[in-house]
Design an enzyme around this catalytic site. Structure first.
Site, PDB file in Angstrom:
ATOM      1  N   LYS A  50     -10.301  -4.692   6.244  1.00  0.00           N
ATOM      2  CA  LYS A  50      -9.157  -5.598   6.167  1.00  0.00           C
ATOM      3  C   LYS A  50      -8.553  -5.712   7.560  1.00  0.00           C
ATOM      4  O   LYS A  50      -8.002  -4.759   8.098  1.00  0.00           O
ATOM      5  CB  LYS A  50      -8.112  -5.085   5.174  1.00  0.00           C
ATOM      6  CG  LYS A  50      -6.874  -5.995   5.065  1.00  0.00           C
ATOM      7  CD  LYS A  50      -5.856  -5.429   4.090  1.00  0.00           C
ATOM      8  CE  LYS A  50      -4.592  -6.278   4.055  1.00  0.00           C
ATOM      9  NZ  LYS A  50      -3.551  -5.716   3.147  1.00  0.00           N
TER      10      LYS A  50
ATOM     11  N   TYR B 126      -8.669  -0.354   6.616  1.00  0.00           N
ATOM     12  CA  TYR B 126      -7.514  -1.244   6.759  1.00  0.00           C
ATOM     13  C   TYR B 126      -6.849  -0.982   8.100  1.00  0.00           C
ATOM     14  O   TYR B 126      -6.314   0.095   8.336  1.00  0.00           O
ATOM     15  CB  TYR B 126      -6.567  -0.980   5.592  1.00  0.00           C
ATOM     16  CG  TYR B 126      -5.289  -1.800   5.548  1.00  0.00           C
ATOM     17  CD1 TYR B 126      -5.084  -2.936   6.313  1.00  0.00           C
ATOM     18  CD2 TYR B 126      -4.264  -1.429   4.680  1.00  0.00           C
ATOM     19  CE1 TYR B 126      -3.926  -3.669   6.248  1.00  0.00           C
ATOM     20  CE2 TYR B 126      -3.081  -2.156   4.589  1.00  0.00           C
ATOM     21  CZ  TYR B 126      -2.923  -3.266   5.369  1.00  0.00           C
ATOM     22  OH  TYR B 126      -1.763  -3.986   5.297  1.00  0.00           O
TER      23      TYR B 126
ATOM     24  N   THR C 116       2.006  -3.628  -0.177  1.00  0.00           N
ATOM     25  CA  THR C 116       2.701  -4.660  -0.948  1.00  0.00           C
ATOM     26  C   THR C 116       3.174  -4.113  -2.283  1.00  0.00           C
ATOM     27  O   THR C 116       4.189  -4.559  -2.829  1.00  0.00           O
ATOM     28  CB  THR C 116       1.781  -5.875  -1.161  1.00  0.00           C
ATOM     29  OG1 THR C 116       1.301  -6.327   0.111  1.00  0.00           O
ATOM     30  CG2 THR C 116       2.519  -7.010  -1.853  1.00  0.00           C
TER      31      THR C 116
END
Length: 302
Positions: A172, A144, A55
């Site tokens: 995650k 992740y 992000t």
């Protein structure tokens, strides 16, 4: 309803914002805007921040830019929130270097995505994460898993074989699968704190054992997301569900195009100067921007 969430099972808090990287009109990183945004997030529902993740457009940031950004945010909110540094790459050696730098800078943890493009087998993923964890044993790590971006899936059985490494503390989950959370819980138990990697699935994942979310929507509705998790934790299913349903249109809108294009547009519409994404990402076109604006206006009027 499951038992209330114990805060101590969530090593980085319950709401972690995967923060965008603001850019100036000349394309340079806007450190001042990053500091202001971080301060706002921490006072509006975020228990932690991820800097220099996807992000945050990490593929387009130089090593120097990443370090300058992290140090500036750390100086400002380091005592108020958990700060994770995105250190993953598709090179084990490079990831180790990045993770050691994160530790030296004072990060509370590192977010490490599975290697992308080279698609290692499960044995390679196990060796990859073992090497990273052993290289920086005092830094808590969040693994992740996001197969849609990496072309690589980290299997729960592989994660279970990593649980002998005490600094692998969280995961995650961004495979768009609630079942993944259940499978991880079955093979890893409560020693692994699982975070939803998708705002849409936060409440369903909480119901099967997740402890929080690494969120994009929390840039805009962090307090509401935090309230939803608190309601769930306290056993108030009705309130949690109502908040989930209220926020769902925004969560969906923020992924109408590749992240972080929509959230940057939404922030701009909300008065934040975060700049356009760097190429190869491009700004949102006017028609889709109008749809984001409509969602924001509708949410504000509820």
């Amino acid at each position: 309803m499951t038992n209330p969430i114990d805060f101590h099972t969530a090593p980085f808090g319950h709401v972690i914002t995967a923060m965008v990287t603001p850019f100036k009109t000349n394309g340079m990183v806007d450190i001042l805007s990053a500091i202001q945004l971080a301060e706002h997030l921490v006072t509006h529902g975020s228990d932690g921040l991820v800097l220099c993740g996807t992000t945050g457009e990490s593929p387009t940031l130089t090593s120097l830019e990443k370090q300058q950004l992290f140090k500036a945010v750390h100086r400002t909110v380091g005592g108020s929130a958990k700060l994770l540094f995105g250190t993953g790459s598709n090179s084990t050696v490079k990831t180790i270097e990045n993770t050691q730098v994160a530790h030296q800078m004072g990060a509370d943890g590192a977010l490490i995505v599975t290697p992308y493009y080279n698609k290692p087998p499960q044995e390679g993923l196990e060796a990859h994460f073992q090497a990273i964890a052993k290289s920086t044993p005092d830094l808590p790590l969040m693994l992740y898993n996001i197969p849609s971006r990496t072309g690589c899936n980290l299997a729960p059985e592989t994660v279970s074989r990593l649980m002998n490494l005490p600094n692998i503390v969280s995961f995650k989950a961004a495979s768009n699968s609630i079942e993944e959370v259940s499978q991880l819980r079955q093979v890893c138990g409560q020693n692994l704190a699982i975070y939803s990697g998708d705002d849409v699935l936060t409440l369903p994942m909480l119901a099967v054992g997740a402890v929080g979310v690494v969120s994009v929507g929390s840039h805009l509705v962090g307090l509401q997301i935090s309230a939803m998790i608190r309601a769930f934790s306290s056993g108030d299913k009705t309130v949690a569900l109502a908040l989930h349903e209220r926020l769902l249109p925004l969560f969906k809108a923020l992924f109408i195009l590749t992240n972080p294009i929509p959230v940057k547009s939404a922030l701009e519409l909300s008065g934040w100067c975060v700049g356009d994404p760097r190429l190869p990402l491009v700004p949102m076109n006017k028609n889709i921007r109008k749809s984001i604006s409509h969602v924001l206006d509708t949410l504000a009027s509820v």
